[in-house]
Scaffold this active site. Structure first.
Site, PDB file in Angstrom:
ATOM      1  N   TYR A 104       0.855  -1.199   0.000  1.00 23.19           N
ATOM      2  CA  TYR A 104       0.000   0.000   0.000  1.00 23.19           C
ATOM      3  C   TYR A 104       0.884   1.239   0.000  1.00 23.19           C
ATOM      4  CZ  TYR A 104      -5.016  -0.571   0.211  1.00 23.19           C
ATOM      5  OH  TYR A 104      -6.321  -0.752  -0.128  1.00 23.19           O
ATOM      6  N   GLU A 144      -0.628   4.884  -0.386  1.00 19.30           N
ATOM      7  CA  GLU A 144      -1.435   6.099  -0.625  1.00 19.30           C
ATOM      8  C   GLU A 144      -0.602   7.343  -0.320  1.00 19.30           C
ATOM      9  OE1 GLU A 144      -5.230   5.837   1.342  1.00 19.30           O
ATOM     10  OE2 GLU A 144      -5.528   3.823   0.574  1.00 19.30           O
ATOM     11  N   ASP A 177      -7.786  14.923 -23.351  1.00 16.46           N
ATOM     12  CA  ASP A 177      -7.714  13.481 -23.072  1.00 16.46           C
ATOM     13  C   ASP A 177      -7.054  12.843 -24.294  1.00 16.46           C
ATOM     14  OD1 ASP A 177      -8.148  10.772 -22.861  1.00 16.46           O
ATOM     15  OD2 ASP A 177     -10.239  10.946 -22.220  1.00 16.46           O
ATOM     16  N   THR A 207      -4.370   7.236 -21.135  1.00 17.32           N
ATOM     17  CA  THR A 207      -4.109   5.863 -20.712  1.00 17.32           C
ATOM     18  C   THR A 207      -2.671   5.555 -21.106  1.00 17.32           C
ATOM     19  OG1 THR A 207      -4.920   5.035 -22.812  1.00 17.32           O
ATOM     20  CG2 THR A 207      -6.486   5.031 -20.987  1.00 17.32           C
ATOM     21  N   LYS A 236      -2.722   2.082 -24.747  1.00 19.22           N
ATOM     22  CA  LYS A 236      -3.237   2.092 -26.125  1.00 19.22           C
ATOM     23  C   LYS A 236      -2.049   2.296 -27.059  1.00 19.22           C
ATOM     24  CE  LYS A 236      -7.912   3.335 -24.813  1.00 19.22           C
ATOM     25  NZ  LYS A 236      -8.257   4.188 -23.700  1.00 19.22           N
ATOM     26  N   ARG A 279      -1.881  -1.576 -18.680  1.00 21.52           N
ATOM     27  CA  ARG A 279      -3.190  -0.934 -18.549  1.00 21.52           C
ATOM     28  C   ARG A 279      -3.105   0.059 -17.392  1.00 21.52           C
ATOM     29  NH1 ARG A 279      -6.900  -3.152 -21.632  1.00 21.52           N
ATOM     30  NH2 ARG A 279      -8.385  -1.740 -20.689  1.00 21.52           N
TER      31      ARG A 279
HETATM   32  N1  DSN Z   1     -12.319   1.554 -24.159  1.00 22.47           N
HETATM   33  C1  DSN Z   1     -11.674   2.632 -24.831  1.00 22.47           C
HETATM   34  C2  DSN Z   1     -11.763   2.526 -26.307  1.00 22.47           C
HETATM   35  O1  DSN Z   1     -11.965   1.432 -26.804  1.00 22.47           O
HETATM   36  O2  DSN Z   1     -11.640   3.528 -26.990  1.00 22.47           O
HETATM   37  C3  DSN Z   1     -12.189   3.939 -24.396  1.00 22.47           C
HETATM   38  O3  DSN Z   1     -12.748   3.875 -23.138  1.00 22.47           O
END
Ligand code: DSN
Length: 480
Positions: free
Chosen positions: A65, A67, A242, A271, A274, A280
């Site tokens: 942990y 925090e 974003d 994120t 991607k 993730r």
């Molecule tokens: N799940 C993501 C996507 O496929 O674009 C966005 O939340």
């Protein structure tokens, strides 16, 4: 007998250990690899992280942990968590040219929530506390606290509409952001299907939002963040970008200058899994020193304890993204998307906005007589994994939809190039042309049922497998 690679030894031994505790889990982990190895992955938000990134997640960092922030934790014994969190943040700052990075968010949604609360804390809470001459919310009277809580709910936001490619977390009612903010959407020009900046400016002037959100999950073009900043500045709003989908293109210097979100926005969320090709998780970047102290409060304000194992993996992936090869990779993602778009267009497909500037190709499948749902399932039959997606002014709604979203980050990681994308386009077009819509039991046109001949399915699968056989996934891993 050839020597086993370190990756094979690592994964084989790990699976043996897991199988002793719960064999089904070990079998599912193996099955997932076999599945991913047998399908053309065109989900625009997925990728293949490196074995080093994946292995950094599977260890005892998960047990700790932590925090708080490095050097200021609510738990003792965090020296190694501090090291990896600081390392990941430093890599992120250097990679993106940002003054500040917060690497704790567990996902893109979490990153956006932290960002929204940081913006509200800066714009609403901090001035209110100063006005009341107190330092902490606990020092407010019940009446003043009630006033502050009510004013949180009076804030306004604009974001890209869902059918133009925006994301649910950008102020839409089913998401908590829509319950938090009064939101209005901007969209694309109906003729060009490209973002209409004049309409964004007009909406901003009329609605006067506190927050302008830019970014998307299904828009196939680049966004001029310099114009978005001008619009935000004209009304005194905070610009939040974003970049979850296109972070890899920013890291790889495909999107620079006016198209670089970090140079233009007050706060940028993303994120890491991607196009950035990490584990993730989420991340926040900012060059605005007024916002940074509020972002640091993300855990425990919004987030549960940081996942130290995932922050370790973020440090590995961000270090990989700083290498020159990553920039080559990012440029190839876009070259592949353009080749895929050209291949589909020359085979009769209509693309939203007629092409792409990024990693996304959005196909309108209605000219094939299909819904997005039918197209997604037919393509899956042929070994091509995509997701259905709304198109601008979609007549089929958000569930069945009229489009499929294709993305090139994963196949580009495997090594596919432009000529391969022409083959992918041909496989996709052959399936979409052959699939036919069925009727419901009541005799109406179905949006879900479809027919596709076994010959088309078999040929599609064979062609997908043939293509993939040239570009094996995780070739360094051989499982017994
Ligand atoms: N799940 C993501 C996507 O496929 O674009 C966005 O939340």
């Amino acid at each position: 007998m050839t020597a086993q690679t370190p990756e094979t030894i690592a994964y084989q031994n790990a699976l043996d250990v897991i199988a002793k505790a719960e064999p089904t889990v070990a079998a599912c982990i193996k099955g997932e690899l076999e599945n991913q190895r047998s399908q053309l992955k065109l989900i625009a938000s997925e990728n293949y992280a490196s074995p080093a990134t994946l292995l950094a997640m599977g260890n005892w960092f998960s047990d700790k942990y932590a925090e708080g922030i490095p050097g200021h934790r609510f738990y003792a014994g965090c020296e190694y968590v501090d090291q990896v969190e600081t390392l990941a943040a430093n890599h992120a700052q250097e990679l993106f040219g940002a003054d500040y990075a917060y690497v704790q968010p567990h996902s893109g949604i979490d990153a956006n929530l932290v960002a929204f609360w940081a913006i509200l804390a800066q714009r609403v809470e901090a001035p209110f506390l100063a006005e009341q001459q107190v330092k902490h919310v606990n020092d407010l009277s019940e009446a003043d606290w009630a006033t502050l809580r009510a004013s949180f709910g009076n804030q306004k936001m604009i974001g890209m509409s869902l059918d133009s490619g925006g994301h649910l977390t950008h102020g839409f009612r089913p998401n908590i952001s829509g319950k938090l903010f009064d939101q209005r959407s901007y969209g694309v020009d109906p003729a060009t299907e490209i973002l209409d900046y004049a309409a964004v400016r007009q909406l901003a002037k009329e609605f006067k939002p506190d927050v302008v959100v830019a970014g998307y999950s299904a828009y196939p073009r680049k966004v001029n963040f310099s114009i978005m900043r001008e619009i935000a500045d004209e009304i005194g709003a905070t610009l939040m970008v974003d970049m979850a989908h296109f972070a890899g293109l920013v890291a790889g210097k495909v999107f620079t200058g006016d198209f670089d979100p970090i140079a233009n926005a007050h706060i940028v969320t993303s994120t890491t899994h991607k196009s950035l090709r990490g584990p993730r998780g989420g991340i926040i970047l900012s060059n605005d020193e007024n916002l940074q102290p509020f972002i640091d409060k993300g855990c425990p304000m919004v987030l549960g304890g940081p996942l130290a194992n995932v922050m370790a993996a973020k440090a590995v992936a961000l270090s990989e993204a700083k290498q020159p090869e990553f920039s080559t990779y990012a440029h190839q993602i876009v070259a592949n998307a353009k080749a895929l778009a050209d291949g589909l267009k020359s085979r009769g497909a209509r693309l939203v906005s007629d092409g792409t500037d990024n990693h996304i190709v959005l196909v309108d499948v209605t000219p094939f007589g299909l819904s997005g749902r039918q197209a997604e399932l037919a393509l899956q039959d042929a070994g091509v994994i995509v997701n259905r997606n709304s198109i601008p002014n979609d007549p089929n709604g958000a569930w069945y939809t009229s489009g499929v979203r294709l993305g090139t980050p994963a196949l580009t990681t495997l090594g596919l190039k432009e000529a391969d994308m022409t083959e992918v386009a041909d496989i996709i077009a052959s399936v979409l042309k052959a699939a036919t819509s069925n009727t419901t039991n009541a005799g109406k046109a179905s949006k879900a049922k479809y027919s596709l001949g076994n010959d088309v399915i078999d040929l599609g699968r064979k062609r997908s497998a043939d293509l993939l056989s040239n570009y094996p996934l995780y070739p360094e891993v051989t499982l017994g």
